[in-house]
Scaffold this active site. Structure first.
Site, mmCIF file in Angstrom:
data_model
loop_
_atom_site.group_PDB
_atom_site.id
_atom_site.type_symbol
_atom_site.label_atom_id
_atom_site.label_comp_id
_atom_site.label_asym_id
_atom_site.label_seq_id
_atom_site.Cartn_x
_atom_site.Cartn_y
_atom_site.Cartn_z
ATOM 1 N N HIS A 52 0.836 -1.203 0.000
ATOM 2 C CA HIS A 52 0.000 0.000 0.000
ATOM 3 C C HIS A 52 0.880 1.266 0.000
ATOM 4 O O HIS A 52 0.726 2.143 -0.856
ATOM 5 C CB HIS A 52 -0.899 -0.036 1.243
ATOM 6 C CG HIS A 52 -1.846 1.109 1.365
ATOM 7 N ND1 HIS A 52 -3.182 1.007 1.076
ATOM 8 C CD2 HIS A 52 -1.656 2.395 1.754
ATOM 9 C CE1 HIS A 52 -3.778 2.172 1.280
ATOM 10 N NE2 HIS A 52 -2.872 3.031 1.697
ATOM 11 N N GLU A 53 1.790 1.342 0.935
ATOM 12 C CA GLU A 53 2.585 2.566 1.087
ATOM 13 C C GLU A 53 3.560 2.745 -0.078
ATOM 14 O O GLU A 53 3.828 3.870 -0.507
ATOM 15 C CB GLU A 53 3.315 2.570 2.430
ATOM 16 C CG GLU A 53 2.414 2.417 3.664
ATOM 17 C CD GLU A 53 1.283 3.439 3.742
ATOM 18 O OE1 GLU A 53 1.371 4.489 3.080
ATOM 19 O OE2 GLU A 53 0.285 3.170 4.457
ATOM 20 N N GLU A 57 -4.775 7.462 -3.181
ATOM 21 C CA GLU A 57 -5.283 6.219 -2.603
ATOM 22 C C GLU A 57 -5.549 5.177 -3.693
ATOM 23 O O GLU A 57 -5.434 3.975 -3.459
ATOM 24 C CB GLU A 57 -6.548 6.502 -1.789
ATOM 25 C CG GLU A 57 -7.000 5.357 -0.911
ATOM 26 C CD GLU A 57 -6.111 5.124 0.311
ATOM 27 O OE1 GLU A 57 -5.152 5.900 0.535
ATOM 28 O OE2 GLU A 57 -6.368 4.141 1.041
ATOM 29 N N HIS A 89 1.844 4.521 -2.794
ATOM 30 C CA HIS A 89 1.897 5.983 -2.627
ATOM 31 C C HIS A 89 3.262 6.526 -3.053
ATOM 32 O O HIS A 89 3.353 7.526 -3.771
ATOM 33 C CB HIS A 89 1.661 6.356 -1.156
ATOM 34 C CG HIS A 89 0.236 6.248 -0.688
ATOM 35 N ND1 HIS A 89 -0.792 6.928 -1.293
ATOM 36 C CD2 HIS A 89 -0.323 5.558 0.345
ATOM 37 C CE1 HIS A 89 -1.933 6.669 -0.645
ATOM 38 N NE2 HIS A 89 -1.676 5.833 0.340
#
Lengths: 506, 506
Positions: free
Chosen positions: B269-270, B299, B273
């Protein structure tokens, strides 16, 4: 000293000045974090962008401080504080006026150029040192010297252009004054080192000492001095350093070695710096006066804890048994033998590894070379030879290559000319302050022998740390010791200490 | 798109604008580091000073951006770029003009108040959550809602006051538009979740999974996606997050658990980003356009890597054997069983632990409550009851206490009203982009099954990351997918995925 509250100063020039100073202090705090992070956490590819951000914050702070509106504000605040010249607000106006005057002399484009030059020079210096290739670094050093000569040229009224650089690191110091102190030091140290060289070299500590045990003991010592886990950090870095990020945020770093206790002494040294910042009066927070007054006074604090306290018989009579628990290779070692091993005096090539006696001579060499670079009597191209000659004359050692010679220190890649002498000034002050502590604080030796650092910490808070930048270094020293900068106590301390350890003829 | 060089713009309004924007970008970079450090490194006692420094940098950036000189500069730069409306400089003027107009509406003292309120609210929120004591947090939340209503009141021309808040996080989104999308999502998700609830719950992964092995595998996956050790960091923190500090400095954090692979999915997830920030065109660096365009689009990137890629059969057909080497408790587990265990759907209390299907309903609840708080139809005092009612209606779960209810998220303590809906918007976009990738990139499934993330990474660079803030989210989405924001692909993706995993009737 009286101190105004926010409510009292609202709508006044002093209140407005305090708001402006809070902005400057916050910019400096952000720069401190950017610097700490660069040395400990930043991924290598972030270096260029980091250089830009740091240069921008520098520039913003400089523009605010140097501008004509700021001068007007200082004039108005000076009027408001004229009737209480010993009050805190008057002190703020006085100190910040000098900061402004200095900044206003420097043309607006110079600070950003000064802030950007290291980003270009540092990687070249690191590679040049690795290859011992002075020629590669030479153009960057020439650029840095040229930039510093431009800075010096902004202050045509000083006696020597190097005075203008020195003033930025050590307010009140002059080239002539430093020269005189260093001449006395050299005259006292050279025969002392020669006498010690006649004696057998003590053996190194038995190893391997282990990183984890040293870190554990170093942290315990740090806590005894004033480190607390809720307001400090201890990290690893290639070169140990200390950085104050703000109230309640002191950061120190160390580097650990299996062969010696350099990591522990680095912790004592860096915690000495951090304690200074931590003990500045909270009333000075966000005024730009709430920090150490000079690099020399700062170094006096780190060296006092590292050397006068941290290499003393009293300190280790408490800590050696604890260290022997955490570091099994030290088991059975007698205190006398231990103290000789952590107080070896020997002329060597590298400043940061030098002992208390030879260290000062390394600094004297750098001072003499810097003065010559700045006044133009030494060309950068001739630096390696001048360095090597100096090492032979001062310390009697032969420099085998520039990596272990004039490329060893990072300071010149940063462009920090004028910084080096503060190391020796700090050593001189540390001995003066230590003599004052031993004269004024009853039972200080017994306290240290019991592991209690509070009497030393408290004396330093009152006499050195608390005032922040309110008093100039010479005035601070006079208030704390009754003396001006004087090399005699350092020479006396070293003669007594090494006389006993090396059994020298009195 | 044409892009001007520094030399070409010297002496022009565009050149001057770029200099001003570089200062703003550098201030934002310093703020990013201050924030990263606060969550990962800062000693607790440093929090107050950190709050002041952050507020000051915020204020400096706001003053520069909002001032009348800046408006003049934009006018002059707009004239210079009028003949090349599709060029980069014109895009910069257009986007920054909107930033300026927004900032200029907000009175000068409000940004500092907004920046300072979290420092007061955060510790109270943390304690209130620990004690499940909503009454303690209530005054701080009332203050935060009041401040946000003040912000909204600066934009009287919007249809709904919440629009003004939403615009800061998701340019181009409106309360009415989000409501419509969310209604469709709710109508599709509730029956899907009900159907899955009829099926047996898959067993959890066999443990303990071990932190070190998960970190090792997570880092390898991160490197396959785009992480490189010279320009990224992976650290631990209580709440995983990502922070771009600048070019060549992407930082992600994770939290590790022995009972599930949450740490690995947090890394995916990170890194999603971070990859977005890393792949913005370097030509936009230090223009304030060189970053993600909105939280929703951001997101979409984190969720695409975490879910569409990171929970897929193709991805794990490559990575499961590697994970089984590093995590011995997974030995012998079949791919089908593994996929069911990392794709459990179950209504629960905590948003950050929710699965892909129920997650969106958690967000819908927060959106509805925020809109009501901002338009005054819900009082802060009535929030806990409204929360608990909503959880029952949307997810069919009973909230046992406020710690697991309306106190669970940190966002409101930060005062971030308008942020939550972007999570669901991002999920919607991630499915739209994923459908586009699968339609446009030949062999993408085979590549992922071979551990090759480059085709996905490259498509995202070209269609989503590269333009930074040049295009609004609706325009960016239209260019990448040909669609406006549309919940149908997300619902379709979830129906297909869970239909297969849970053997649901088509």
């Amino acid at each position: 000293m009286t101190s105004s509250t926010e409510a009292e100063t609202r709508g006044t020039a002093v209140g407005e000045l305090r708001e402006q100073l809070a902005v400057l202090a916050d910019l400096h705090a952000a720069e401190a974090l950017l610097g700490w992070d660069r040395e400990t956490m930043m991924p290598p590819r972030g270096a260029d962008a980091r250089g830009e951000v740091t240069a921008t914050l520098d520039q913003l702070a400089h523009e605010r401080l140097a501008g004509p509106e700021f001068a007007d504000l200082l004039d108005r605040a000076a009027e408001e504080t004229a009737d209480d010249p010993d009050g805190q607000d008057a002190a703020i106006v006085r100190v910040v006026r000098r900061d402004h005057d200095r900044a206003a002399r420097i043309p607006v484009e110079l600070p950003a150029a000064l802030a950007r030059a290291p980003a270009a020079a540092l990687p070249v210096w690191a590679a040049a040192r690795a290859e011992s290739d002075f020629a590669a670094f030479r153009p960057h050093l020439e650029r840095q010297v040229e930039l510093r000569r431009e800075v010096a040229a902004c202050f045509p009224d000083v006696d020597h252009p190097y005075d203008a650089l020195l003033e930025a690191y050590e307010p009140g110091a002059t080239t002539a004054g430093v020269r005189e102190v260093f001449a006395t030091l050299r005259a006292g140290l050279v025969p002392l080192i020669a006498a010690i060289a006649e004696r057998p070299v003590p053996p190194p500590l038995p190893g391997p000492l282990g990183h984890a045990g040293q870190r554990e003991v170093g942290l315990e010592m740090a806590r005894a001095i004033g480190y607390d886990d809720s307001g400090w950090r201890l990290d690893d870095s290639t070169h140990p350093f200390s950085m104050s990020i703000g109230a309640g945020d002191q950061r120190v770093t160390a580097r650990w070695d299996d062969a010696d206790l350099g990591g522990i002494f680095a912790v004592l040294h860096e915690v000495g710096h951090g304690l200074y910042e931590q003990q500045v009066s909270p009333a000075l927070a966000r005024t730009t006066l709430g920090t150490g007054v000079s690099l020399g006074v700062h170094e006096s604090q780190s060296r006092l804890w590292e050397n006068q306290v941290g290499r003393s018989r009293e300190f280790w009579s408490h800590w050696l048994p604890r260290a022997q628990q955490a570091l099994p290779s030290l088991a059975g070692l007698e205190l006398d033998a231990f103290l000789r091993s952590v107080n070896v005096v020997e002329p060597t090539l590298i400043r940061v590894e030098a002992d208390e006696a030879t260290y000062v001579l390394h600094v004297i060499l750098r001072f003499e070379l810097e003065v010559a670079l700045v006044d133009g009597t030494l060309a950068v191209a001739d630096l390696p030879q001048a360095w090597n000659d100096g090492m032979r004359d001062l310390l009697g050692v032969t420099v085998p290559d520039d990596a272990r010679g004039c490329l060893q220190d990072i300071h010149w890649a940063f462009g920090e000319l004028g910084y080096f002498p503060t190391y020796a000034i700090g050593n001189v002050m540390s001995a003066q302050l230590w003599a004052a502590i031993r004269g004024q604080v009853a039972g200080v030796d017994d306290a240290l022998a019991a592991g209690d650092c509070a009497p030393v910490r408290d004396w330093l808070r009152e006499h050195v740390h608390g005032p922040g930048r309110v008093f100039d270094p010479p005035e601070l020293l006079r208030r704390a010791t009754g003396q001006q900068l004087d090399p005699a106590p350092l020479l006396e301390y070293l003669r007594v200490k090494y006389g006993a350890l090396y059994d020298l003829a009195g």
